[in-house]
Write a protein that holds these residues in place. Structure first.
Motif, PDB file in Angstrom:
ATOM      1  N   SER A  13       0.846  -1.181   0.000  1.00 60.69           N
ATOM      2  CA  SER A  13       0.000   0.000   0.000  1.00 60.69           C
ATOM      3  C   SER A  13       0.883   1.233   0.000  1.00 60.69           C
ATOM      4  O   SER A  13       1.816   1.344   0.806  1.00 60.69           O
ATOM      5  N   TYR A  14       0.642   2.141  -0.953  1.00 56.03           N
ATOM      6  CA  TYR A  14       1.393   3.403  -0.974  1.00 56.03           C
ATOM      7  C   TYR A  14       0.700   4.384  -0.044  1.00 56.03           C
ATOM      8  O   TYR A  14      -0.525   4.520  -0.103  1.00 56.03           O
ATOM      9  N   GLY A  15       1.468   5.059   0.791  1.00 52.86           N
ATOM     10  CA  GLY A  15       0.889   6.083   1.662  1.00 52.86           C
ATOM     11  C   GLY A  15       0.174   5.487   2.863  1.00 52.86           C
ATOM     12  O   GLY A  15      -0.909   5.934   3.225  1.00 52.86           O
ATOM     13  N   GLY A  19      -3.756   4.120   2.309  1.00 53.33           N
ATOM     14  CA  GLY A  19      -3.341   4.655   1.011  1.00 53.33           C
ATOM     15  C   GLY A  19      -3.790   3.782  -0.152  1.00 53.33           C
ATOM     16  O   GLY A  19      -4.711   2.984  -0.030  1.00 53.33           O
ATOM     17  N   THR A  20      -3.109   3.962  -1.301  1.00 57.91           N
ATOM     18  CA  THR A  20      -3.446   3.188  -2.497  1.00 57.91           C
ATOM     19  C   THR A  20      -2.919   1.767  -2.386  1.00 57.91           C
ATOM     20  O   THR A  20      -1.709   1.558  -2.231  1.00 57.91           O
ATOM     21  N   LEU A  21      -3.811   0.806  -2.474  1.00 57.78           N
ATOM     22  CA  LEU A  21      -3.388  -0.590  -2.437  1.00 57.78           C
ATOM     23  C   LEU A  21      -2.963  -0.987  -3.853  1.00 57.78           C
ATOM     24  O   LEU A  21      -3.800  -1.104  -4.752  1.00 57.78           O
ATOM     25  N   ALA A  22      -1.658  -1.145  -4.049  1.00 54.26           N
ATOM     26  CA  ALA A  22      -1.155  -1.434  -5.400  1.00 54.26           C
ATOM     27  C   ALA A  22      -1.238  -2.926  -5.712  1.00 54.26           C
ATOM     28  O   ALA A  22      -1.678  -3.310  -6.794  1.00 54.26           O
ATOM     29  N   VAL A  23      -0.791  -3.769  -4.796  1.00 55.29           N
ATOM     30  CA  VAL A  23      -0.925  -5.226  -4.992  1.00 55.29           C
ATOM     31  C   VAL A  23      -1.490  -5.852  -3.723  1.00 55.29           C
ATOM     32  O   VAL A  23      -1.309  -5.329  -2.625  1.00 55.29           O
ATOM     33  N   SER A  42      -2.640  -1.677 -17.329  1.00 54.69           N
ATOM     34  CA  SER A  42      -1.873  -0.537 -16.839  1.00 54.69           C
ATOM     35  C   SER A  42      -2.296  -0.196 -15.410  1.00 54.69           C
ATOM     36  O   SER A  42      -3.476  -0.237 -15.076  1.00 54.69           O
ATOM     37  N   GLY A  43      -1.302   0.069 -14.563  1.00 53.57           N
ATOM     38  CA  GLY A  43      -1.590   0.452 -13.186  1.00 53.57           C
ATOM     39  C   GLY A  43      -1.890  -0.708 -12.254  1.00 53.57           C
ATOM     40  O   GLY A  43      -2.313  -0.502 -11.116  1.00 53.57           O
ATOM     41  N   CYS A  44      -1.650  -1.941 -12.718  1.00 55.33           N
ATOM     42  CA  CYS A  44      -2.021  -3.102 -11.890  1.00 55.33           C
ATOM     43  C   CYS A  44      -0.962  -3.454 -10.857  1.00 55.33           C
ATOM     44  O   CYS A  44      -1.182  -4.317 -10.007  1.00 55.33           O
ATOM     45  N   GLY A  45       0.197  -2.811 -10.931  1.00 54.71           N
ATOM     46  CA  GLY A  45       1.211  -3.066  -9.905  1.00 54.71           C
ATOM     47  C   GLY A  45       2.455  -3.783 -10.399  1.00 54.71           C
ATOM     48  O   GLY A  45       3.235  -4.294  -9.600  1.00 54.71           O
ATOM     49  N   LYS A  46       2.702  -3.759 -11.709  1.00 56.31           N
ATOM     50  CA  LYS A  46       3.864  -4.468 -12.253  1.00 56.31           C
ATOM     51  C   LYS A  46       5.180  -3.809 -11.812  1.00 56.31           C
ATOM     52  O   LYS A  46       6.104  -4.488 -11.373  1.00 56.31           O
ATOM     53  N   SER A  47       5.229  -2.489 -11.961  1.00 54.46           N
ATOM     54  CA  SER A  47       6.463  -1.805 -11.549  1.00 54.46           C
ATOM     55  C   SER A  47       6.633  -1.896 -10.035  1.00 54.46           C
ATOM     56  O   SER A  47       7.762  -1.988  -9.533  1.00 54.46           O
ATOM     57  N   SER A  48       5.518  -1.907  -9.312  1.00 52.46           N
ATOM     58  CA  SER A  48       5.589  -2.073  -7.858  1.00 52.46           C
ATOM     59  C   SER A  48       6.206  -3.426  -7.520  1.00 52.46           C
ATOM     60  O   SER A  48       7.055  -3.530  -6.627  1.00 52.46           O
ATOM     61  N   LEU A  49       5.788  -4.442  -8.255  1.00 47.63           N
ATOM     62  CA  LEU A  49       6.358  -5.790  -8.060  1.00 47.63           C
ATOM     63  C   LEU A  49       7.877  -5.751  -8.245  1.00 47.63           C
ATOM     64  O   LEU A  49       8.633  -6.316  -7.447  1.00 47.63           O
ATOM     65  N   ALA A 217      -6.333  -6.593 -12.496  1.00 46.82           N
ATOM     66  CA  ALA A 217      -6.365  -5.147 -12.313  1.00 46.82           C
ATOM     67  C   ALA A 217      -6.025  -4.838 -10.852  1.00 46.82           C
ATOM     68  O   ALA A 217      -6.097  -5.713  -9.985  1.00 46.82           O
ATOM     69  N   ARG A 218      -5.624  -3.585 -10.581  1.00 49.44           N
ATOM     70  CA  ARG A 218      -5.249  -3.179  -9.233  1.00 49.44           C
ATOM     71  C   ARG A 218      -6.389  -3.430  -8.238  1.00 49.44           C
ATOM     72  O   ARG A 218      -7.533  -3.118  -8.566  1.00 49.44           O
ATOM     73  N   PRO A 219      -6.081  -3.889  -7.033  1.00 52.02           N
ATOM     74  CA  PRO A 219      -4.781  -4.325  -6.540  1.00 52.02           C
ATOM     75  C   PRO A 219      -4.342  -5.632  -7.191  1.00 52.02           C
ATOM     76  O   PRO A 219      -5.080  -6.607  -7.191  1.00 52.02           O
TER      77      PRO A 219
HETATM   78  N1  LIG Z   1       4.958   6.271  -5.440  1.00 54.38           N
HETATM   79  C1  LIG Z   1       3.626   6.051  -5.498  1.00 54.38           C
HETATM   80  N2  LIG Z   1       2.778   6.691  -4.662  1.00 54.38           N
HETATM   81  C2  LIG Z   1       1.451   6.460  -4.702  1.00 54.38           C
HETATM   82  N3  LIG Z   1       0.860   5.600  -5.542  1.00 54.38           N
HETATM   83  C3  LIG Z   1       1.654   4.935  -6.400  1.00 54.38           C
HETATM   84  C4  LIG Z   1       3.074   5.120  -6.433  1.00 54.38           C
HETATM   85  N4  LIG Z   1       3.591   4.328  -7.385  1.00 54.38           N
HETATM   86  C5  LIG Z   1       2.540   3.680  -7.934  1.00 54.38           C
HETATM   87  N5  LIG Z   1       1.382   4.033  -7.351  1.00 54.38           N
HETATM   88  C6  LIG Z   1       0.045   3.505  -7.667  1.00 54.38           C
HETATM   89  O1  LIG Z   1       0.084   2.094  -7.513  1.00 54.38           O
HETATM   90  C7  LIG Z   1      -0.577   1.445  -8.578  1.00 54.38           C
HETATM   91  C8  LIG Z   1       0.354   0.491  -9.277  1.00 54.38           C
HETATM   92  O2  LIG Z   1       1.388   1.233  -9.914  1.00 54.38           O
HETATM   93  P1  LIG Z   1       2.514   0.548 -10.795  1.00 54.38           P
HETATM   94  O3  LIG Z   1       3.416   1.621 -11.263  1.00 54.38           O
HETATM   95  O4  LIG Z   1       3.110  -0.572 -10.034  1.00 54.38           O
HETATM   96  O5  LIG Z   1       1.635  -0.040 -11.996  1.00 54.38           O
HETATM   97  P2  LIG Z   1       2.108  -0.673 -13.383  1.00 54.38           P
HETATM   98  O6  LIG Z   1       1.402  -1.977 -13.515  1.00 54.38           O
HETATM   99  O7  LIG Z   1       3.582  -0.685 -13.475  1.00 54.38           O
HETATM  100  O8  LIG Z   1       1.495   0.347 -14.423  1.00 54.38           O
HETATM  101  P3  LIG Z   1       1.974   0.642 -15.944  1.00 54.38           P
HETATM  102  O9  LIG Z   1       1.584  -0.566 -16.727  1.00 54.38           O
HETATM  103  O10 LIG Z   1       1.173   1.839 -16.348  1.00 54.38           O
HETATM  104  O11 LIG Z   1       3.442   0.886 -15.924  1.00 54.38           O
HETATM  105  C9  LIG Z   1      -1.120   2.562  -9.485  1.00 54.38           C
HETATM  106  O12 LIG Z   1      -2.457   2.761  -9.173  1.00 54.38           O
HETATM  107  C10 LIG Z   1      -0.293   3.773  -9.110  1.00 54.38           C
HETATM  108  O13 LIG Z   1      -1.063   4.940  -9.241  1.00 54.38           O
END
Ligand SMILES: Nc1ncnc2c1ncn2[C@@H]1O[C@H](COP(=O)(O)OP(=O)(O)OP(=O)(O)O)[C@@H](O)[C@H]1O
Ligand SMILES: [Mg+2]
Length: 269
Positions: A13-15, A19-23, A42-49, A217-219
């Motif tokens: 969770s960010y924040g 906060g925002t539950l990413a995964v 997009s936005g499902c949490g791949k970069s977070s992973l 999709a997110r989370p």
């Molecule tokens: N530093 C951050 N602070 C707050 N929320 C964040 C932060 N980084 C990512 N998020 C949120 O977490 C969720 C997942 O983000 P992430 O970048 O992991 O997605 P992604 O799958 O890589 O997306 P994309 O395919 O567009 O690159 C998104 O809803 C994003 O808005």
């Protein structure tokens, strides 16, 4: 086979807790030497992973371990490359490749003594990716594809056992992208490091990966994992095989459902 990366029931969770539950409930194992692709809306949490695995972020719940050890800070055994090649403009190609060695131990303390040896190794890598003649050029003198090749070399120069690629070829034209699939596949087959590749390109995922993991999709969590049993090295001919197309189509359908979009809007590649 032993797993090098083990993500067990992870939430992020960010924040803070509100906060925002990413995964959420994310599970993923990557075997030693395996190349996996992670796809999802997009936005499902791949970069977070990716950030969880490399230790740039800590999970809110669950555990992440690499090589049998819980990840508790940035990992040294990792090489990374992203959509933007992010080479330092004031350094030549060779200078950019030397950067990780100037920073990461055990190379750092040997750097001035063994620089010639490191440069020879860098030259070998640059030749493998077709940049043998370009070590003295600056990034702004290279095409986008060449910059991405250099970025791949920089990610590999310290011989990481884990390579993390977050949409590394997304900004390139289709021809250059397909060329770089072969470059990556060749280096990976020769050096057999473990790779996690995040991509939006489903053909890229099937072309390169041993296993393709699909996120919801997110989370985000992994909702499907497909083995790709196509022989290697894969070539453009491989991508014309019916089983290749069928798998791409199946992945596309899974992602379409996650995005909640209508079927007729999903014909674009
Ligand atoms: N530093 C951050 N602070 C707050 N929320 C964040 C932060 N980084 C990512 N998020 C949120 O977490 C969720 C997942 O983000 P992430 O970048 O992991 O997605 P992604 O799958 O890589 O997306 P994309 O395919 O567009 O690159 C998104 O809803 C994003 O808005
Ligand atoms: Mg991303």
């Amino acid at each position: 086979m032993t797993s090098l990366v083990d993500i067990a029931d992870v939430s992020l969770s960010y924040g803070g807790a509100d906060g925002t539950l990413a995964v959420r409930g994310l599970n993923l194992q990557v075997n030693q030497g395996e190349m996996v692709a992670v796809v999802g809306p997009s936005g499902c949490g791949k970069s977070s992973l990716m950030k969880l695995v490399t230790g740039l972020l800590r999970p809110t719940a669950g555990s992440v371990s690499v090589a049998g050890k819980a990840v508790d800070g940035p990992l040294k055994i990792v090489g990374m490359a992203f959509q933007n090649a992010s080479l330092l403009p004031w350094r030549t190609t060779m200078g950019n490749l030397m950067l990780p060695l100037e920073i990461v131990e055990p190379y750092r303390s040997r750097f001035s003594r063994d620089k010639a040896e490191f440069e020879a190794e860098a030259r070998k890598l640059l030749t493998t990716v077709g940049l043998g003649e370009f070590e003295r050029r600056f990034p702004w003198q290279l095409s986008g594809g060449m910059q991405q090749r250099a970025s791949l070399c920089r990610a590999l120069i310290h011989k990481p056992s884990l390579l993390m690629l977050d949409e590394p070829f997304a900004a390139l034209d289709a021809f250059t992208r397909e060329e770089l699939w072969d470059v990556l596949q060749a280096i990976w087959m020769e050096r057999s490091f473990t790779t996690i590749l995040v991509t939006h390109d489903l053909r890229e995922a099937v072309y390169l990966a041993d296993t393709v993991h699909v996120m919801s999709a997110r989370p985000g969590r992994v909702i499907a994992s497909h083995k790709v049993n196509l022989p290697r090295p894969r070539t453009l001919e491989t991508s014309f095989l019916p089983e290749f197309g069928a798998l791409v189509q199946e992945l596309r359908e899974l992602i379409r459902i996650q995005r909640g979009g209508p079927a007729e809007m999903e014909h674009a590649a």
